[in-house]
Design an enzyme around this catalytic site. Sequence first.
Site, short mmCIF file in Angstrom:
data_model
loop_
_atom_site.label_atom_id
_atom_site.label_comp_id
_atom_site.label_asym_id
_atom_site.label_seq_id
_atom_site.Cartn_x
_atom_site.Cartn_y
_atom_site.Cartn_z
N CYS A 128 17.32 -44.84 -23.55
CA CYS A 128 17.44 -45.01 -22.05
C CYS A 128 17.54 -46.36 -21.45
O CYS A 128 16.66 -47.29 -21.90
CB CYS A 128 16.17 -44.51 -21.49
SG CYS A 128 16.22 -44.39 -19.69
N GLY A 242 31.04 -37.66 -20.42
CA GLY A 242 32.04 -37.52 -19.90
C GLY A 242 32.98 -35.98 -20.31
O GLY A 242 34.18 -36.10 -20.32
C1 LIG Z 1 20.79 -38.17 -13.62
C2 LIG Z 1 20.75 -38.22 -15.14
C3 LIG Z 1 19.48 -38.28 -15.77
C4 LIG Z 1 19.58 -38.49 -17.40
N1 LIG Z 1 18.31 -38.23 -17.76
C5 LIG Z 1 18.11 -38.39 -19.25
C6 LIG Z 1 17.14 -38.04 -20.18
O1 LIG Z 1 15.91 -38.07 -19.48
N2 LIG Z 1 16.87 -38.48 -21.47
C7 LIG Z 1 18.23 -38.65 -22.10
O2 LIG Z 1 18.22 -38.61 -23.31
N3 LIG Z 1 19.34 -38.70 -21.55
C8 LIG Z 1 19.45 -38.68 -20.15
N4 LIG Z 1 20.52 -38.96 -19.60
C9 LIG Z 1 21.94 -39.18 -20.18
C10 LIG Z 1 22.70 -37.97 -20.48
O3 LIG Z 1 22.07 -36.95 -21.08
C11 LIG Z 1 24.02 -38.13 -21.13
O4 LIG Z 1 23.68 -39.01 -22.26
C12 LIG Z 1 24.82 -38.95 -20.17
O5 LIG Z 1 24.89 -38.74 -18.81
C13 LIG Z 1 26.22 -38.92 -20.67
O6 LIG Z 1 26.82 -37.72 -20.77
P1 LIG Z 1 27.88 -37.25 -19.40
O7 LIG Z 1 28.76 -37.96 -19.00
O8 LIG Z 1 28.03 -35.71 -19.84
O9 LIG Z 1 26.70 -37.22 -18.25
C14 LIG Z 1 20.77 -38.81 -18.05
C15 LIG Z 1 21.74 -38.95 -17.38
C16 LIG Z 1 22.05 -38.78 -15.93
C17 LIG Z 1 23.20 -38.98 -15.05
#
Ligand SMILES: Cc1cc2nc3c(=O)[nH]c(=O)nc-3n(C[C@H](O)[C@H](O)[C@H](O)COP(=O)(O)O)c2cc1C
Length: 532
Positions: A128, A242
């Site tokens: 994170c 993404g």
């Molecule tokens: C609003 C938000 C909250 C997230 N919370 C977590 C989390 O609690 N734990 C975690 O491992 N990743 C968290 N992420 C990261 C996502 O799981 C993911 O790795 C990242 O958004 C990339 O994927 P995407 O482009 O499909 O969103 C969060 C991302 C966003 C945008």
Amino acid sequence: MPDVSANVAGLKLRNPTMLASGFLDETGGTLLRVFKAGAGAVVTKSIGPEPRTGNTNPTVVELEVGMLNAMGLPNPGMEDFGAEVKVALDGGAVVVGSVYGKDPDEYAAVASRLESYGVQAIELNLSCPHAKGLGTEIAEDPEAVREFTAAVKAKARVPVMPKLSPNVSDIAAFAGAAEDGGADAIVAINTLKAMAISPELKTPILANRVGGLSGPAIRPVGVRCVYEIYEAVDVPIVGVGGVETGRDALEYILAGARAVQIGTGLATRGMSVFADVTSEVAAYLVTREVHHTSTFRFRSAMEGAPGQFIMVWIPGHDEVPMALSYLGDVKGITVRAYGDATNALLKYTAGDLVGVRGPYGNTFHLDGRRALCVAGGVGIASIIAAVEGFSDRGTKVSTVLAARTAEELIFEERCEEAGEVHVATDDGTRGFHGLAPALAKRVLGQHTFDSVVTCGPEPMMKAVVDLCLERGIPVQASLERFMKCGIGICDACVLDDALVCKDGPIFTGEELAKSHDFGRFRRDESGRRIPL
Ligand SMILES: Cc1cc2nc3c(=O)[nH]c(=O)nc-3n(C[C@H](O)[C@H](O)[C@H](O)COP(=O)(O)O)c2cc1C
Ligand SMILES: Cc1cc2nc3c(=O)[nH]c(=O)nc-3n(C[C@H](O)[C@H](O)[C@H](O)COP(=O)(O)OP(=O)(O)OC[C@H]3O[C@@H](n4cnc5c(N)ncnc54)[C@H](O)[C@@H]3O)c2cc1C
Ligand code: FES
């Protein structure tokens, strides 16, 4: 729908999509809704030992290219979360518990608690970018990644999948550390550390100032990370970052991922994104190359090396040998219409089922400094993996790509990516006007080759093999004969006293020089010798 199921270190997914942690995953009800909407599995919000409120708002900035967030890991804590997991599991969801903590013991304790609730795997949020003391420091220290993973692995019985940060210079080293710590799979990537400033208010928008960037902007970074991790470790990889379409998912799969997670894509495509991506992945599995030739893609854990073939069962018709024209997790066969079986297969569309077994046969030796690949017609399907294999190993590759007419040329782009391409057409509609061996002879005079591979109509291969034997250049040809068993027991595919399915399909120039059948005879289905 073709079989698009995936297996990530024993975690069985009905399709390769998963909900990414942090989206609609704090309650059992929403986890179940997402699963019912089509996700292969759902990952929970990252859960810690105690309840946590996270950062103050604004915690989210919507951008044209994605989303910036600094939630700061809000979650109800492990104690209360059992009830939520129960709702999701009772509804039939496949649930992965995401875990964070401040030290290895906390991670292990939370993981054990989630496991006791019945989650089928544990994801370790080691990455994170916006919760100080809870991920950021671990994400930047490979030894910490190893240590935290090992601590959880020491207690867990379900698969453990550390999730890595892209905010490092060498993510492969972190994947290696996770593997050393006993990781069963790797999840990559978490968000990219980023910032947005309001010019009007002259201040950073996020209360936390910095946050994590997600969505389409980070996909190329995620794909690159998965690619590098795939080269470095043996455990399966889950790609995140993404993904919004089947094409995006295939990028990750082709880079080496077994499955993908989707988060921000929920905002742009809604909850149907999982079902949509799944059917889009399936639709990519059939490509019409030219009017009578199609490529069929399918996911398979079977091995496969350049030159090998599989037996494809078209129910109600026949079982026929087909070369693997794509290797990797999403394999492919490229089929030209000849008779009953191939014409029946060419009517198939994404979702229709065939049986496959294999891979069978020997493989091309990809040695040498400079290789010439000579393909006639659909013969390119048998050698395209060798063309790419040579190039991957640093051998310079020239390909003579020949077809009857320009419209029948296939895989030209793939050959161009691997090296130099010389096109020949029988009717002169593209490139050299004439047959492949004549162009091959010309190209052989242009460079010093120390390896030649060929596949196409047998008279063509005979001419190419003879050219190489005259010049003393090692040559390998991929032969076709009628096959029944494909495994060397029925004798249907015999060439002299060799079996094309087992001793071949690749034969060397020396072997073919001694052959009485090569270029002269084949056997029909009853075993009678027929002149070619
Ligand atoms: C609003 C938000 C909250 C997230 N919370 C977590 C989390 O609690 N734990 C975690 O491992 N990743 C968290 N992420 C990261 C996502 O799981 C993911 O790795 C990242 O958004 C990339 O994927 P995407 O482009 O499909 O969103 C969060 C991302 C966003 C945008
Ligand atoms: C190791 C191996 C790999 C192969 N890889 C591929 C591949 O990647 N892509 C692909 O399209 N095919 C490939 N083939 C050939 C494919 O298996 C045959 O084309 C198929 O079995 C024909 O079945 P059918 O029922 O459609 O034709 P049939 O009904 O068996 O044959 C119909 C007519 O076409 C002729 N014929 C059949 N096959 C060929 C051929 N290959 N060349 C010229 N004439 C033929 C027959 O003599 C007959 O006259 C491969 C064969 C082998 C042994
Ligand atoms: S196909 Fe049976 S021995 Fe080769």
